[in-house]
Scaffold this active site. Sequence first.
Site, PDB file in Angstrom:
ATOM      1  N   HIS A   1      34.722   0.916 -43.263  1.00 28.80           N
ATOM      2  CA  HIS A   1      33.033   1.625 -42.968  1.00 28.80           C
ATOM      3  C   HIS A   1      32.889   2.713 -42.933  1.00 28.80           C
ATOM      4  O   HIS A   1      32.364   3.581 -43.494  1.00 28.80           O
ATOM      5  CB  HIS A   1      32.589   0.843 -41.597  1.00 28.80           C
ATOM      6  N   ARG A   2      33.840   3.361 -42.433  1.00 27.64           N
ATOM      7  CA  ARG A   2      34.076   5.067 -42.298  1.00 27.64           C
ATOM      8  C   ARG A   2      34.308   5.641 -43.599  1.00 27.64           C
ATOM      9  O   ARG A   2      33.529   6.524 -44.057  1.00 27.64           O
ATOM     10  CB  ARG A   2      35.056   5.623 -41.219  1.00 27.64           C
TER      11      ARG A   2
ATOM     12  N   ASN B   1      39.597  12.625 -31.660  1.00 29.44           N
ATOM     13  CA  ASN B   1      40.339  11.551 -31.917  1.00 29.44           C
ATOM     14  C   ASN B   1      41.321  11.758 -33.243  1.00 29.44           C
ATOM     15  O   ASN B   1      40.614  11.759 -34.432  1.00 29.44           O
ATOM     16  CB  ASN B   1      39.380  10.193 -32.434  1.00 29.44           C
TER      17      ASN B   1
ATOM     18  N   PHE C   1      44.275   1.850 -35.906  1.00 30.16           N
ATOM     19  CA  PHE C   1      44.183   2.248 -34.737  1.00 30.16           C
ATOM     20  C   PHE C   1      43.219   1.216 -34.242  1.00 30.16           C
ATOM     21  O   PHE C   1      42.466   0.443 -34.875  1.00 30.16           O
ATOM     22  CB  PHE C   1      43.672   3.531 -34.371  1.00 30.16           C
TER      23      PHE C   1
ATOM     24  N   TYR D   1      40.631  -1.530 -33.024  1.00 31.13           N
ATOM     25  CA  TYR D   1      40.470  -3.116 -33.491  1.00 31.13           C
ATOM     26  C   TYR D   1      41.186  -3.674 -34.773  1.00 31.13           C
ATOM     27  O   TYR D   1      40.758  -4.529 -35.257  1.00 31.13           O
ATOM     28  CB  TYR D   1      39.079  -3.494 -33.417  1.00 31.13           C
TER      29      TYR D   1
ATOM     30  N   LYS E   1      42.739   1.921 -46.508  1.00 34.17           N
ATOM     31  CA  LYS E   1      41.757   1.685 -45.506  1.00 34.17           C
ATOM     32  C   LYS E   1      40.711   2.464 -45.860  1.00 34.17           C
ATOM     33  O   LYS E   1      39.336   1.918 -45.921  1.00 34.17           O
ATOM     34  CB  LYS E   1      42.186   1.738 -44.158  1.00 34.17           C
TER      35      LYS E   1
ATOM     36  N   ASP F   1      29.623   8.083 -35.086  1.00 28.94           N
ATOM     37  CA  ASP F   1      29.835   7.065 -34.197  1.00 28.94           C
ATOM     38  C   ASP F   1      30.048   5.688 -34.824  1.00 28.94           C
ATOM     39  O   ASP F   1      29.464   5.517 -36.221  1.00 28.94           O
ATOM     40  CB  ASP F   1      28.523   6.940 -33.182  1.00 28.94           C
ATOM     41  N   SER F   2      31.007   4.909 -34.528  1.00 28.80           N
ATOM     42  CA  SER F   2      31.200   3.697 -35.197  1.00 28.80           C
ATOM     43  C   SER F   2      31.515   2.499 -34.049  1.00 28.80           C
ATOM     44  O   SER F   2      31.832   2.914 -33.021  1.00 28.80           O
ATOM     45  CB  SER F   2      32.373   4.095 -36.032  1.00 28.80           C
TER      46      SER F   2
ATOM     47  N   LYS G   1      40.772   9.403 -36.204  1.00 34.14           N
ATOM     48  CA  LYS G   1      39.504   9.687 -37.183  1.00 34.14           C
ATOM     49  C   LYS G   1      39.778  10.879 -38.054  1.00 34.14           C
ATOM     50  O   LYS G   1      39.476  11.042 -39.127  1.00 34.14           O
ATOM     51  CB  LYS G   1      38.515   9.726 -36.189  1.00 34.14           C
TER      52      LYS G   1
HETATM   53  P1  IMP Z   1      33.819   6.446 -31.633  1.00 35.58           P
HETATM   54  O1  IMP Z   1      33.146   6.143 -32.728  1.00 35.58           O
HETATM   55  O2  IMP Z   1      34.727   7.202 -31.358  1.00 35.58           O
HETATM   56  O3  IMP Z   1      32.743   5.931 -30.543  1.00 35.58           O
HETATM   57  O4  IMP Z   1      34.636   5.047 -31.147  1.00 35.58           O
HETATM   58  C1  IMP Z   1      34.523   3.853 -31.383  1.00 35.58           C
HETATM   59  C2  IMP Z   1      35.207   2.801 -31.133  1.00 35.58           C
HETATM   60  O5  IMP Z   1      35.010   1.788 -32.014  1.00 35.58           O
HETATM   61  C3  IMP Z   1      36.854   3.278 -31.482  1.00 35.58           C
HETATM   62  O6  IMP Z   1      37.442   3.552 -30.079  1.00 35.58           O
HETATM   63  C4  IMP Z   1      37.431   2.017 -31.798  1.00 35.58           C
HETATM   64  O7  IMP Z   1      37.734   1.003 -30.486  1.00 35.58           O
HETATM   65  C5  IMP Z   1      36.437   1.346 -32.548  1.00 35.58           C
HETATM   66  N1  IMP Z   1      36.592   1.599 -34.039  1.00 35.58           N
HETATM   67  C6  IMP Z   1      35.825   2.540 -34.713  1.00 35.58           C
HETATM   68  N2  IMP Z   1      36.379   2.643 -35.926  1.00 35.58           N
HETATM   69  C7  IMP Z   1      37.392   2.029 -36.142  1.00 35.58           C
HETATM   70  C8  IMP Z   1      38.295   1.596 -36.929  1.00 35.58           C
HETATM   71  O8  IMP Z   1      38.346   2.010 -38.096  1.00 35.58           O
HETATM   72  N3  IMP Z   1      39.377   0.790 -36.700  1.00 35.58           N
HETATM   73  C9  IMP Z   1      39.528   0.213 -35.498  1.00 35.58           C
HETATM   74  N4  IMP Z   1      38.573   0.189 -34.481  1.00 35.58           N
HETATM   75  C10 IMP Z   1      37.427   1.111 -34.680  1.00 35.58           C
END
Ligand code: IMP
Length: 197
Positions: free
Chosen positions: A181-182, A11, A153, A155, A176, A71-72, A14
Site C-alpha cells: 500500500h505504501r 517511525n 513491522f 501487522y 514489499k 497515515d496508514s 517507515k
Molecule cells: P501510522 O500510519 O504511523 O499512524 O501507523 C499505522 C499503523 O498501521 C502502524 O503502527 C501499524 O500498526 C499499521 N501499519 C501501517 N503500515 C503497515 C505496514 O506496512 N505493515 C504493517 N503494519 C502497518
Amino acid sequence: MPHTLLIATTNADKVTEFRKALADLHYHVQSLSDYTGYPYIDEDGLTFAANAYKKALGYYRHFNKPVIADDSGLQVPALNNAPGIYSARYGGPHATYDDNNRVLLRNMCHLCGDERQARFVCTICYIDEQHIRYFTGQTDGLILDRLTGRHGFGYDPLFYVPSLQKTYAQLTTSEKNRISHRGKAIQRLKTFLQAIS
Ligand code: IMP
C-alpha cells in the site's frame, strides 16, 4: 543542489521504506528523527487523509520546507473496517506491535475464508509552498491465524498476499515496496515529484 524533503515521522521502519523507494530521486530525504524541539501533532482525524494532511500542514508550517506525511492502517471489512485509523493503538494506547497482533487474532478467531479478507491503505499528503497533493495506495490480502515471517513491522506477519503466497513479513523491503500500500502511494508521489522537479 538536491531538494530537501522531510518525512514527517519518527517511525524508523517507515523511514527505511521511504528512503529506499525514493533513493533514485535527487532529494535529500530527512525525517523528524533528524530534529528536536518540533511540535507534537495529534492524529485525531477521522480518515487516513485527514490525519496525513494535519501532520503535513503542521510540520510544513513549522519547518517551512517540503513535507510528506502519511497515515496508514489495516482495514478488515468483517470487523467494520477496524482497526483502520486506530491500527497503531488497536491493543490500547501503549500497545506494541505484538499486542496489536494478539488483539486482531482474538477478534478474528471466529472468522474464516473470505471473512478474513483485509486491506492495507496508505494516504500520503505532500505540501510545499505551491502544492497540496494526496497519493493513496491499497493492497488486498487475508489475515492468517498465526504469525508468519520475520521481516517488516506491525501487522506484517499476519497479512498474507495471495498473489505472492507470502505474508508481508516474508518479503524483503524491496519486494514489499513493489506491492505494498505504501509502495503504491510512494510510486504515485514519485511520479508527481519527477514532474515538478
Ligand atoms: P501510522 O500510519 O504511523 O499512524 O501507523 C499505522 C499503523 O498501521 C502502524 O503502527 C501499524 O500498526 C499499521 N501499519 C501501517 N503500515 C503497515 C505496514 O506496512 N505493515 C504493517 N503494519 C502497518
